[in-house]
Design an enzyme around this catalytic site. Sequence first.
Site, short mmCIF file in Angstrom:
data_model
loop_
_atom_site.label_atom_id
_atom_site.label_comp_id
_atom_site.label_asym_id
_atom_site.label_seq_id
_atom_site.Cartn_x
_atom_site.Cartn_y
_atom_site.Cartn_z
N GLU A 1 35.71 41.10 33.97
CA GLU A 1 37.11 40.66 34.13
C GLU A 1 37.79 40.38 32.78
OE1 GLU A 1 34.64 39.46 36.03
OE2 GLU A 1 35.19 39.96 38.08
N HIS B 1 33.79 30.90 45.04
CA HIS B 1 34.64 32.01 45.49
C HIS B 1 35.86 31.53 46.28
CE1 HIS B 1 31.20 34.32 44.27
NE2 HIS B 1 31.71 35.46 44.69
#
Lengths: 325, 371
Positions: A60, A129
């Site tokens: 990322e 998450h």
Amino acid sequence: MPQITYREAIRHALAEELTRDPNVVVMGEEVAQFNGAYKVTDGLLATFGPTRIVDTPISEAGFIGLGVGASMLGIRPVMELMFWSFYSVAFDQILNNAANVRYMSGGQINCPIVIRGPANGGTSVGATHSHTPENVLANHPGVKVVVPATAYDAKGLLKSAIRDNDPVFFLENTILYGDKGEVPEAEYVIPLGKADVKRVGTDLTIVTYGRCVIHSLKAAEVLAKDHGISVEVVDLRTIRPLDFDTVLASVKKTNRVLIVEEQKPFASVGTQLAYMIQREAFDDLDGPIHRLATIDAPAIYSPPVETEQLPNPGRVIKAVLAAMA
Amino acid sequence: MSKKPSAIADTKAESAVKATDYALAPINAALSSTQRIELYRTMIRIRRFEERSLRAYQGKNPSGGTNIGGFLHLYIGQEAVAVGCCSLMGKNDHVITAYRDHGHAIAVGMDTKPLMAELYGKITGCSKGKGGSMHYFAPDKNFWGGHGIVGGQVPLGTGLAYALKYQGKKGAAMAFMGDGAVNQGAVHEAYNLASLWNLPVVFVIENNGYSMGTSQARSSAGQLAKRAEGYDMAWGQCDGHDVYEVRALMDKHLTLAREQSRPSTVEIDTYRYRGHSVADPDNTYRTKAEIEEYRNKKDPIQVSLHKLLAEGVLTEASADKIDAEARAEAESAADFADASPYPTPDDIQKDVYWESDHPAERKSEGRLFFD
């Protein structure tokens, strides 16, 4: 008007903008060959090819940073984060580089990047998450933050986001991806920074956004039927820029406010809203500003308990009754 | 170097041969006398600019306040690196670097007046006094900063290369970093993406031996540039005290990027005479003798001067004149900075959003700013 899912609405927005502007590139983990971890980008590779729809490694910081750099030279990258929770490993790129480069260059450089993906709890994937970072993102001047609740809003807002010359962070919701809503076939855009009154009422204003709009609308039905309470639901749609005028008009009408948000309570979006409401509508309030948020702990895994940790229609009903008492 | 392809595989061996005169490398042999002098002039302009900025940093302004706040990371001793690399730029080549960025800014052709004014925090600064020493930018000169977080600019530089490739432009991005940056994860992510996607970028490690106060031996395992091999990239290494040697190596790497759209890494050995930043004590991690050794034997400006005198391109008198002009330019930049106004409080919220700076074209609604 055709009924399509929130997922399809986002896909249609991507496809239309890819067609309209050759500088638009969709990039992220599993967006191309795999057709999207949540199938949002399903079929885009077949239509637009691998130059426009680009699979990235799980990297990322690398690919978000690459997108920021490419945007400085006029590319309009639409980057998918499989979960917004993964923003933490790209934080420097998102909030030092994308958010600040225009300012630090004295306005010489634009960063027209969109970063999109789901940001929600409620799917039993645990604390790593389930982050909802809209407050963290919106704390940074220079960025725009959008959290759509419906298919119609998701499509119109994403098209505006892609055309925007500032960095726009677009927070979706995995639980909403399958929800259907009416979306016109004709092209439309919804300007960023425009709230939407999703239900008109007279007794209390719920200020909310994202999936909590859906919870609030369900709660409002019950409150009207079982308790005779008329709730107005204001969907912010965009966190920054913020349509505070619509909030203010509703508060001045109902004189009572409940903020509902899927946020940890401390320094949340609701905290900012509460400050602004008391500052600008103090004399219009018949009682203190109430707020319903996520129960203040990391996201619990246990599925039935997580449902109770988050706002839900039952908790909204209780909170409204408390605010009306 | 058995593994890696490329025109560059022989550069390490080449750089080990100290007898080689890089002035004879084709890219340097082709230079006119004027161009050779310009390389020297740019290096000395950087040196004098920074020396002047250091005096300003240490001094007080007429009202007794500081001229320059915060950090001042001086490039003194490293000038041949930025000048050598940036002298090879074509119209589709782009540069990005870290916070030790004054040399690169001058090397790409930025005017020293707005550069000095930026240090002084003035509205006439290249970033209107909003960026400071670490955040110089000149997109009109293909210079994309000036970045404060170690290694954070390297993915951006990779993105510049991505854009070049996407737009079908034959050019290269140079992503500069210090030796400390090679241990940052973002750098490795950028290496991988660049190699995987065949992006035209040269990663330039300016190895001055110290990541702040920590020597290379105490911070980094292995040869820094060699890490490129793990990403299937060519790499090269050279001495950065001779601007001709820098150009000879970089020319090969830029050609690889432009012609074959392949990334590569170069490690250029250099040395800074000043502290990591001006405010840092310089005596905890290295000796005065070490600094003097470099200053006396490997100073890039002295190396260049001796060559130009030997080549007969410069005379002592013409060299003195160039130096005097560089000092005058630095003085004039300081005068300009000193005389310029500060931004006003009204300027604080300008240049935050494109939309708030272009109200007539604004499409969004609602409040962008909060109080």
